[in-house]
Design a protein around this motif. Structure first.
Motif, PDB file in Angstrom:
ATOM      1  N   SER A  30      -3.218   8.487 -16.431  1.00 35.94           N
ATOM      2  CA  SER A  30      -4.461   7.801 -16.796  1.00 35.94           C
ATOM      3  C   SER A  30      -4.197   6.437 -17.432  1.00 35.94           C
ATOM      4  N   ALA A  31      -2.965   6.195 -17.874  1.00 35.41           N
ATOM      5  CA  ALA A  31      -2.627   4.904 -18.490  1.00 35.41           C
ATOM      6  C   ALA A  31      -2.304   3.824 -17.454  1.00 35.41           C
ATOM      7  N   VAL A  32      -2.181   4.211 -16.182  1.00 37.79           N
ATOM      8  CA  VAL A  32      -1.861   3.234 -15.129  1.00 37.79           C
ATOM      9  C   VAL A  32      -3.062   2.323 -14.924  1.00 37.79           C
ATOM     10  N   ASN A  33      -2.792   1.024 -14.893  1.00 35.66           N
ATOM     11  CA  ASN A  33      -3.859   0.067 -14.617  1.00 35.66           C
ATOM     12  C   ASN A  33      -3.336  -1.039 -13.709  1.00 35.66           C
ATOM     13  N   ALA A  34      -4.245  -1.888 -13.275  1.00 36.03           N
ATOM     14  CA  ALA A  34      -3.899  -2.936 -12.311  1.00 36.03           C
ATOM     15  C   ALA A  34      -2.845  -3.892 -12.853  1.00 36.03           C
ATOM     16  N   SER A  35      -2.842  -4.187 -14.156  1.00 36.18           N
ATOM     17  CA  SER A  35      -1.861  -5.142 -14.685  1.00 36.18           C
ATOM     18  C   SER A  35      -0.442  -4.567 -14.634  1.00 36.18           C
ATOM     19  N   ILE A  36      -0.293  -3.265 -14.877  1.00 30.27           N
ATOM     20  CA  ILE A  36       1.027  -2.630 -14.768  1.00 30.27           C
ATOM     21  C   ILE A  36       1.497  -2.671 -13.319  1.00 30.27           C
ATOM     22  N   VAL A  37       0.615  -2.298 -12.408  1.00 29.73           N
ATOM     23  CA  VAL A  37       0.961  -2.278 -10.987  1.00 29.73           C
ATOM     24  C   VAL A  37       1.264  -3.687 -10.484  1.00 29.73           C
ATOM     25  N   ASN A  38       0.485  -4.664 -10.911  1.00 31.32           N
ATOM     26  CA  ASN A  38       0.746  -6.055 -10.503  1.00 31.32           C
ATOM     27  C   ASN A  38       2.105  -6.533 -10.994  1.00 31.32           C
ATOM     28  N   ALA A  39       2.477  -6.174 -12.216  1.00 28.60           N
ATOM     29  CA  ALA A  39       3.791  -6.570 -12.749  1.00 28.60           C
ATOM     30  C   ALA A  39       4.916  -5.934 -11.931  1.00 28.60           C
ATOM     31  N   ILE A  40       4.745  -4.661 -11.581  1.00 31.29           N
ATOM     32  CA  ILE A  40       5.752  -3.988 -10.750  1.00 31.29           C
ATOM     33  C   ILE A  40       5.824  -4.652  -9.376  1.00 31.29           C
ATOM     34  N   GLN A  42       5.068  -7.697  -8.531  1.00 28.98           N
ATOM     35  CA  GLN A  42       5.686  -9.029  -8.630  1.00 28.98           C
ATOM     36  C   GLN A  42       7.201  -8.924  -8.697  1.00 28.98           C
ATOM     37  N   LYS A  43       7.694  -7.973  -9.488  1.00 26.89           N
ATOM     38  CA  LYS A  43       9.145  -7.794  -9.596  1.00 26.89           C
ATOM     39  C   LYS A  43       9.732  -7.348  -8.265  1.00 26.89           C
ATOM     40  N   LEU A  44       9.070  -6.410  -7.593  1.00 28.83           N
ATOM     41  CA  LEU A  44       9.555  -5.946  -6.295  1.00 28.83           C
ATOM     42  C   LEU A  44       9.550  -7.076  -5.270  1.00 28.83           C
ATOM     43  N   ALA A  45       8.557  -7.960  -5.347  1.00 24.41           N
ATOM     44  CA  ALA A  45       8.461  -9.087  -4.410  1.00 24.41           C
ATOM     45  C   ALA A  45       9.590 -10.094  -4.623  1.00 24.41           C
ATOM     46  N   SER A  46      10.204 -10.083  -5.805  1.00 24.23           N
ATOM     47  CA  SER A  46      11.278 -11.040  -6.095  1.00 24.23           C
ATOM     48  C   SER A  46      12.639 -10.577  -5.559  1.00 24.23           C
ATOM     49  N   LEU A  47      12.721  -9.332  -5.089  1.00 22.52           N
ATOM     50  CA  LEU A  47      13.992  -8.820  -4.561  1.00 22.52           C
ATOM     51  C   LEU A  47      14.296  -9.450  -3.208  1.00 22.52           C
ATOM     52  N   VAL A  57       4.887  -2.657  -1.734  1.00 17.20           N
ATOM     53  CA  VAL A  57       3.707  -3.149  -2.444  1.00 17.20           C
ATOM     54  C   VAL A  57       2.852  -1.935  -2.790  1.00 17.20           C
ATOM     55  N   PHE A  58       2.716  -1.651  -4.072  1.00 10.17           N
ATOM     56  CA  PHE A  58       1.880  -0.536  -4.494  1.00 10.17           C
ATOM     57  C   PHE A  58       0.418  -0.905  -4.324  1.00 10.17           C
ATOM     58  N   GLN A  59      -0.341  -0.006  -3.696  1.00  7.66           N
ATOM     59  CA  GLN A  59      -1.770  -0.195  -3.478  1.00  7.66           C
ATOM     60  C   GLN A  59      -2.478   1.125  -3.768  1.00  7.66           C
ATOM     61  N   PRO A  60      -3.764   1.057  -4.113  1.00  7.96           N
ATOM     62  CA  PRO A  60      -4.496   2.308  -4.351  1.00  7.96           C
ATOM     63  C   PRO A  60      -4.535   3.151  -3.077  1.00  7.96           C
ATOM     64  N   ASP A  81      17.664  -0.783  -5.916  1.00  2.00           N
ATOM     65  CA  ASP A  81      17.135  -2.039  -6.462  1.00  2.00           C
ATOM     66  C   ASP A  81      15.683  -1.858  -6.902  1.00  2.00           C
ATOM     67  N   ALA A  82      14.900  -1.148  -6.091  1.00  7.82           N
ATOM     68  CA  ALA A  82      13.497  -0.898  -6.425  1.00  7.82           C
ATOM     69  C   ALA A  82      13.374  -0.070  -7.694  1.00  7.82           C
ATOM     70  N   ILE A  83      14.209   0.957  -7.820  1.00 12.89           N
ATOM     71  CA  ILE A  83      14.166   1.798  -9.020  1.00 12.89           C
ATOM     72  C   ILE A  83      14.518   0.976 -10.256  1.00 12.89           C
ATOM     73  N   CYS A  84      15.557   0.145 -10.161  1.00 14.95           N
ATOM     74  CA  CYS A  84      15.924  -0.721 -11.293  1.00 14.95           C
ATOM     75  C   CYS A  84      14.803  -1.691 -11.632  1.00 14.95           C
ATOM     76  N   ALA A  85      14.170  -2.258 -10.620  1.00 11.41           N
ATOM     77  CA  ALA A  85      13.067  -3.198 -10.854  1.00 11.41           C
ATOM     78  C   ALA A  85      11.922  -2.506 -11.592  1.00 11.41           C
ATOM     79  N   ILE A  86      11.578  -1.295 -11.175  1.00 12.26           N
ATOM     80  CA  ILE A  86      10.499  -0.551 -11.838  1.00 12.26           C
ATOM     81  C   ILE A  86      10.884  -0.212 -13.274  1.00 12.26           C
ATOM     82  N   LEU A  87      12.108   0.261 -13.484  1.00 14.45           N
ATOM     83  CA  LEU A  87      12.576   0.568 -14.842  1.00 14.45           C
ATOM     84  C   LEU A  87      12.527  -0.670 -15.727  1.00 14.45           C
ATOM     85  N   ASP A  88      12.968  -1.825 -15.205  1.00 15.89           N
ATOM     86  CA  ASP A  88      12.959  -3.078 -15.972  1.00 15.89           C
ATOM     87  C   ASP A  88      11.547  -3.475 -16.375  1.00 15.89           C
TER      88      ASP A  88
END
Length: 127
Positions: A30-40, A42-47, A57-60, A81-88
């Motif tokens: 329930s704590a997941v929101n668009a800003s958390i997903v957008n940050a993830i 963005q990081k994934l897009a930088s790989l 790209v996470f989408q609803p 790399d994706a797992i590290c990006a999400i953890l970061d």
């Protein structure tokens, strides 16, 4: 204390002499929101990705979670790399990695059997 779970699912469906494999990530809680997903995202897009690797790209989804599918090239060369990006990103946003949990289930049906492995990354936030 709110929690977020990032779930990696690997489903194998044997069919004759071929095996279909699906790998996906989803974000739950329930704590997941668009800003958390957008940050993830963005990081994934930088790989930097090898040719043929489809960006994550996470989408609803229809279940009310955020999810993304991983193609074979991404899985082969960039899964860690994706797992590290999400953890970061989660750490930067103030979420503490609590633990990782693995599970496996299988089903046998007339239409064919399948094996599903799940890896859950559990995060919590104090306050």
């Amino acid at each position: 204390m709110p929690h977020i779970i990032v779930k990696k699912t690997f489903k194998i469906k044997p069919s004759g002499f071929q095996v279909a494999a699906e790998k996906s990530f989803s974000i739950h809680g329930s704590a997941v929101n668009a800003s958390i997903v957008n940050a993830i995202n963005q990081k994934l897009a930088s790989l930097r990705l090898v040719g043929g690797a489809k960006p994550l790209v996470f989408q609803p989804d229809r279940h009310g979670h955020y999810s993304t599918q991983m193609n074979h090239e991404y899985q082969k060369y960039h899964e860690e790399d994706a797992i590290c990006a999400i953890l970061d990103v989660m750490e930067i946003l103030g979420w503490t990695f609590r633990f990782q949990y693995d599970s496996e289930s299988s089903s046998a049906k007339v239409s064919g059997s399948s094996i599903t492995s799940r890896e859950l990354f559990i995060f919590s936030k104090m306050g």
